[in-house]
Design an enzyme around this catalytic site. Structure first.
Site, PDB file in Angstrom:
ATOM      1  N   HIS A 254      45.447 112.988   1.115  1.00 26.66           N
ATOM      2  CA  HIS A 254      45.364 112.517  -0.270  1.00 26.66           C
ATOM      3  C   HIS A 254      46.727 112.023  -0.700  1.00 26.66           C
ATOM      4  O   HIS A 254      47.762 112.565  -0.292  1.00 26.66           O
ATOM      5  CB  HIS A 254      44.896 113.643  -1.199  1.00 26.66           C
ATOM      6  CG  HIS A 254      44.490 113.163  -2.561  1.00 26.66           C
ATOM      7  ND1 HIS A 254      45.393 112.994  -3.579  1.00 26.66           N
ATOM      8  CD2 HIS A 254      43.280 112.791  -3.065  1.00 26.66           C
ATOM      9  CE1 HIS A 254      44.756 112.557  -4.661  1.00 26.66           C
ATOM     10  NE2 HIS A 254      43.483 112.417  -4.368  1.00 26.66           N
TER      11      HIS A 254
ATOM     12  N   GLU B 288      36.417 113.707  -1.133  1.00 28.83           N
ATOM     13  CA  GLU B 288      35.363 112.840  -0.615  1.00 28.83           C
ATOM     14  C   GLU B 288      34.613 113.462   0.560  1.00 28.83           C
ATOM     15  O   GLU B 288      33.439 113.167   0.779  1.00 28.83           O
ATOM     16  CB  GLU B 288      35.950 111.486  -0.192  1.00 28.83           C
ATOM     17  CG  GLU B 288      36.260 110.556  -1.355  1.00 28.83           C
ATOM     18  CD  GLU B 288      37.627 110.818  -1.946  1.00 28.83           C
ATOM     19  OE1 GLU B 288      38.382 111.625  -1.347  1.00 28.83           O
ATOM     20  OE2 GLU B 288      37.950 110.226  -2.994  1.00 28.83           O
TER      21      GLU B 288
END
Length: 507
Positions: A391, A444
């Site tokens: 991320h 996700e």
């Protein structure tokens, strides 16, 4: 020549002792016209006291002529070396929301560098010098102040208003969190009931949009349909520029938009499947109603709650690309529809909103747990991105992923077991092949597992994300409009030195 901290810092620094009073420290700041004082002990830095600390102290009941600096200073602050690059100073200041950092050479404080010093860099550096002071992609650059929430990547923590976003997802409904973002406080039972009633009555498609939606759905993916539908909705309802309306009118528009977006998305999906859209139900909450309109079946409480928790976790997440886009458009005074259409456009990029389905595609490609290690090794060695891992902000576990992992465990099923096996293998391979990178699952990875298990088609993963994120976007639009200043950043020109002679046409 590259700019370094020594070129920018204020030297000698203004200092005081931890045993000095706040009044003495304040007078030292005032004499030097500076916003901080470094707290030292025999020349060594032990703390820093800033104007903000003085304001906090003034808000209390203490006496500045008696209270000591040690009670209010930041102990053991981060420091910089005088020969570090200016962009290192920028990263340290902005990533932690600092305004001042001591500069230490050896074990002695030799200066202080501030955001004001760094802002002056752009004015004193030659134009032809390559920029090292503004990070690529504006990473870590503070562009505005907000009361909506924040993301603390190094801590693995994010919050909405003053509450942990994860705790909100664990304990409250989406409507409660929506009320918190729009109104600044969590509702009591009476306020929650009133807010829910307002939301439910605004879910129905307006007649003009309902009439043209079938034609819109014949071309374009669901997110494209949403983008067009929001533009048509704004035109049908006559939304005026935010610059020309009051906060109450904008709030009313935002509440209506966020209420109807799930209806638009579900209707678009069913129309694309050759089915008639379903009317929203007044007896179902936001997430349950969305699932019903999408699938045609009333969801189980377990599935409805799983999607609700996913939506709460993704309702806002700092100044990400789409949120920042919405604020930039709002800063021009444009209407709410224009800002949200722009945000949807930013979300359509695969680097921002498309990862849940791509993470599930990766699981499909792996196929079985036995193939996971070979697949991941080959992907890493080829330089391919492992979808659902890593991320931009989090350098530890993504807190959203941790909660969604527990949600999948409640849902159960073969896909859940498989995804957790792949996660374990991937973390081990990444730790071996990319040591020190701290690559963990992001939101996700398990988002796709949750949505698939609850019956949401893969093409609707990103639109489902948008159904909740519209609430966050709208909150930022209202905040930007309330304290607006046109967002107009500068750029450093790095092309051929001007002016070059303009050649005459040849021939």
């Amino acid at each position: 020549m590259e700019t370094i901290v020594r070129d920018l810092m204020t030297s000698p620094p203004v200092t005081c002792a931890a045993g000095d009073t706040l009044a003495e420290a304040a007078r030292a700041m005032q004499r030097a016209d500076t916003g901080s004082v470094v707290v030292t002990d025999e020349g060594k830095v032990v703390g820093i006291l800033t104007e903000r600390d003085l304001l906090r102290a003034a808000a209390g009941d203490g006496n500045p002529d008696r209270e000591q600096v040690r009670l209010w200073m930041t102990s053991r602050p981060d420091v910089l070396g005088p020969d570090e690059r200016a962009d290192a100073a920028w990263a340290s200041l902005t990533s932690h929301h600092y305004r001042h950092l001591p500069v230490v050479e050896g074990d002695r404080c030799v200066g202080v560098v501030s955001l004001r010093d760094l802002m002056a860099v752009a004015r004193i550096r030659p134009a032809e010098e390559a920029s090292g002071d503004v990070p690529a992609g504006l990473e870590g650059v503070v562009v505005a102040e907000t009361t909506i929430g924040d993301v603390r990547g190094k801590e693995g923590f994010f919050h909405y208003r003053q509450y942990s976003a994860v705790e909100l997802a664990e304990r409250r409904s989406l409507e409660d969190v929506w009320h918190l973002l729009f109104n600044g406080e969590l509702p009591d039972l009476a306020a929650a009931a009133a807010f829910g009633q307002e939301v439910r009555r605004r879910r129905v498609l307006p007649p003009g949009l309902r009439a043209v939606l079938p034609a819109v759905c014949r071309s374009g993916a669901p997110l494209d349909v949403l983008r067009t539908a929001v533009s048509l909705l704004a035109a049908e309802l006559g939304w005026r520029p935010t610059h020309d309306i009051g906060a109450g009118e904008l709030y009313d528009q935002a509440l209506g938009l966020c209420s109807v977006v799930p209806t638009i998305l579900a209707a678009a999906h069913r129309l694309r499947q050759g089915e008639e859209p379903l009317e929203p139900r007044d007896d179902l909450g936001f997430a349950a109603n969305y699932l019903f309109m999408l699938t045609g079946n009333e969801p189980s409480p377990l599935h409805a709650r799983a999607i609700e928790q996913y939506m709460i976790l993704t309702i806002d997440h700092g100044f990400n690309a789409s949120t920042f886009t919405a604020r930039v458009v709002t800063s021009t005074g444009a209407d709410l529809g224009a800002a949200i259409v722009a945000a949807i456009g930013a979300l359509s990029g695969p680097l921002h909103g498309g990862a849940p389905s791509r993470a599930l595609d990766m699981l499909d490609a792996i196929g079985t747990p036995e193939r996971a290690e070979a697949y991941i090794r080959a992907a890493v060695e080829a330089g391919d991105r492992i979808m659902g891992f890593g991320h931009r902000v989090y350098k530890t576990d993504d807190p959203r992923s941790l909660l969604l992992r527990s949600v999948t465990q409640q849902l159960g099923g073969p896909l859940v077991e498989f995804s957790q096996s792949v996660e374990r293998t991937t973390v081990e391979v990444l730790a071996e092949l990319k040591p020190g990178r701290q690559l963990y699952t992001n939101v996700e990875f398990y988002a796709g597992v949750v949505m698939h298990t609850c019956g949401i088609p893969r093409e609707m993963f990103t639109p489902t994300f948008a159904a909740g994120r519209t609430i966050g976007w709208s909150t930022h639009v209202m905040e930007q409009a309330a304290h607006n200043r046109l967002i107009r950043p500068a750029a450093r020109y790095v092309g051929m030195p001007p002016p070059q002679p303009v050649p005459l046409p040849e021939g």
